[in-house]
Design a protein around this motif. Structure first.
Motif, PDB file in Angstrom:
ATOM      1  N   ALA A  26       0.747  -1.241   0.017  1.00  0.00           N
ATOM      2  CA  ALA A  26      -0.032   0.061  -0.022  1.00  0.00           C
ATOM      3  C   ALA A  26       0.755   1.138  -0.037  1.00  0.00           C
ATOM      4  O   ALA A  26       1.850   1.255   0.733  1.00  0.00           O
ATOM      5  CB  ALA A  26      -0.930  -0.047   1.268  1.00  0.00           C
ATOM      6  N   GLY A  27       0.598   2.157  -1.026  1.00  0.00           N
ATOM      7  CA  GLY A  27       1.341   3.500  -0.755  1.00  0.00           C
ATOM      8  C   GLY A  27       2.611   3.262  -1.446  1.00  0.00           C
ATOM      9  O   GLY A  27       3.324   4.447  -1.649  1.00  0.00           O
ATOM     10  N   LYS A  28       2.784   2.439  -2.296  1.00  0.00           N
ATOM     11  CA  LYS A  28       4.119   2.178  -2.949  1.00  0.00           C
ATOM     12  C   LYS A  28       3.733   2.077  -4.575  1.00  0.00           C
ATOM     13  O   LYS A  28       2.615   1.720  -4.778  1.00  0.00           O
ATOM     14  CB  LYS A  28       5.077   0.898  -2.475  1.00  0.00           C
ATOM     15  N   ILE A  29       4.996   2.165  -5.260  1.00  0.00           N
ATOM     16  CA  ILE A  29       4.928   2.022  -6.619  1.00  0.00           C
ATOM     17  C   ILE A  29       5.887   0.608  -6.716  1.00  0.00           C
ATOM     18  O   ILE A  29       6.901   0.431  -6.714  1.00  0.00           O
ATOM     19  CB  ILE A  29       5.661   3.350  -7.671  1.00  0.00           C
ATOM     20  N   THR A  30       5.031  -0.384  -7.278  1.00  0.00           N
ATOM     21  CA  THR A  30       5.508  -1.721  -7.678  1.00  0.00           C
ATOM     22  C   THR A  30       5.729  -2.016  -9.233  1.00  0.00           C
ATOM     23  O   THR A  30       4.479  -1.655  -9.777  1.00  0.00           O
ATOM     24  CB  THR A  30       4.904  -2.975  -6.943  1.00  0.00           C
ATOM     25  N   ALA A  31       6.693  -2.386  -9.685  1.00  0.00           N
ATOM     26  CA  ALA A  31       6.871  -2.605 -10.953  1.00  0.00           C
ATOM     27  C   ALA A  31       7.209  -4.083 -11.205  1.00  0.00           C
ATOM     28  O   ALA A  31       7.478  -5.017 -10.708  1.00  0.00           O
ATOM     29  CB  ALA A  31       8.188  -2.121 -11.607  1.00  0.00           C
ATOM     30  N   LEU A  32       6.268  -4.665 -12.477  1.00  0.00           N
ATOM     31  CA  LEU A  32       6.216  -6.006 -12.981  1.00  0.00           C
ATOM     32  C   LEU A  32       7.090  -5.929 -14.288  1.00  0.00           C
ATOM     33  O   LEU A  32       6.354  -5.528 -15.078  1.00  0.00           O
ATOM     34  CB  LEU A  32       4.747  -6.438 -12.846  1.00  0.00           C
ATOM     35  N   ILE A  33       8.040  -6.595 -14.350  1.00  0.00           N
ATOM     36  CA  ILE A  33       8.834  -6.390 -15.667  1.00  0.00           C
ATOM     37  C   ILE A  33       9.323  -8.009 -15.949  1.00  0.00           C
ATOM     38  O   ILE A  33       9.327  -8.835 -15.403  1.00  0.00           O
ATOM     39  CB  ILE A  33      10.288  -5.517 -15.274  1.00  0.00           C
ATOM     40  N   GLY A  34       9.801  -7.873 -17.101  1.00  0.00           N
ATOM     41  CA  GLY A  34      10.249  -9.084 -17.773  1.00  0.00           C
ATOM     42  C   GLY A  34      10.221  -9.128 -19.322  1.00  0.00           C
ATOM     43  O   GLY A  34       9.758  -8.330 -19.833  1.00  0.00           O
ATOM     44  N   PRO A  35      10.810 -10.036 -19.976  1.00  0.00           N
ATOM     45  CA  PRO A  35      10.886 -10.255 -21.356  1.00  0.00           C
ATOM     46  C   PRO A  35       9.567 -10.308 -21.929  1.00  0.00           C
ATOM     47  O   PRO A  35       8.594 -10.562 -21.196  1.00  0.00           O
ATOM     48  CB  PRO A  35      11.898 -11.193 -21.716  1.00  0.00           C
ATOM     49  N   ASN A  36       9.626 -10.091 -23.250  1.00  0.00           N
ATOM     50  CA  ASN A  36       8.190 -10.422 -23.982  1.00  0.00           C
ATOM     51  C   ASN A  36       7.621 -12.000 -23.719  1.00  0.00           C
ATOM     52  O   ASN A  36       8.873 -12.722 -23.839  1.00  0.00           O
ATOM     53  CB  ASN A  36       8.499 -10.171 -25.606  1.00  0.00           C
TER      54      ASN A  36
END
Length: 246
Positions: A26-36
């Motif tokens: 909560a209250g944070k920026i989470t990134a979900l990354i990875g190759p195509n």
């Protein structure tokens, strides 16, 4: 705010998402990354229930939501964008945004199509995003980047607790990208939780508090951007040094 546990989505013998688990604080920026092909957008689709998961659980703010319909999930406080804009081209920007306001009960169906309070709210959102000048422009006449901003505005009409952004920087010119980054940061500073899928590693490293890395449908790394940047498995096997160059 958001907990994903053993999420799976199979298409026949293809395991697009295969036991994926992560959280968005909560209250944070989470990134979900990875190759195509890593399964990021499929995971987004399952979380927002635009696609039914094969198995697994999704919890939002302490309540399970993976069995709900998309509009019910929106009502619980989760809203998302898509890689390709889904605006209604024969409507103005203002109309596109107002139509995203939630209907609260059957009496809401009796309200005018453009209730004054919803128009005022939409105009405030457009002003916040710096695109008030586009309010009465047809959606079909917008540039690609302007459509991204309109989608962003529509997202905020439901007063979400958490927003899921699917490649907000994709195809956007550098100056508009800086605007989008600024808007995301301001909303987060105001308390909004953000989960973002993005290939722009510079954006991810500048903006995110935490990074979750997917490959072949599974989470292979999870931690602060600095830790993920230095993870040899992420760099060598999955991102080909893209993080190192960022």
């Amino acid at each position: 705010m958001l907990t994903v546990t053993n999420l799976c989505k199979h298409f026949g013998g293809i395991r697009a998402v295969d036991g994926c688990s992560f959280t968005a604080e909560a209250g944070k920026i989470t990134a979900l990354i990875g190759p195509n092909g890593a399964g990021k957008t499929t995971a987004f689709n399952c979380i927002s229930r635009t696609m039914a998961p094969t198995s697994g659980e999704v919890w939002l703010d302490g309540g399970r939501i993976d069995h709900l319909r998309p509009h019910e999930i929106t009502a619980k406080g989760l809203s998302r964008t898509f890689q390709i804009s889904r605006n209604l081209a024969d409507m103005t920007v203002l109309e596109n945004i107002v139509c995203q306001a939630p209907i609260r009960g059957w009496r809401g169906l009796m309200k005018p199509a453009m209730p004054p309070e919803e128009v005022a709210k939409a105009e405030g959102i457009l002003e916040f995003l710096g695109i008030s000048r586009l309010a009465h422009e047809d959606g079909a006449n917008l540039s690609y980047g302007q459509k991204k901003l309109m989608d962003f505005a529509a997202l905020l009409m439901s007063d979400p607790k958490i927003i899921l952004l699917d490649e907000p920087a994709g195809g956007v010119n550098p100056s508009l990208l800086e605007e989008i980054i600024g808007h995301i940061r301001k909303l987060n500073e105001a308390g909004l939780t953000v989960l973002i899928v993005e290939h722009n590693m510079d954006l991810i490293m500048r903006l995110s508090h935490r990074v979750v890395v997917m490959a072949q449908g599974q989470v292979i790394a999870d931690g602060p951007p600095e830790m993920v940047r230095e993870d040899p498995a992420v760099l060598d096997a999955y991102l080909g040094g893209a993080l190192e160059a960022a």
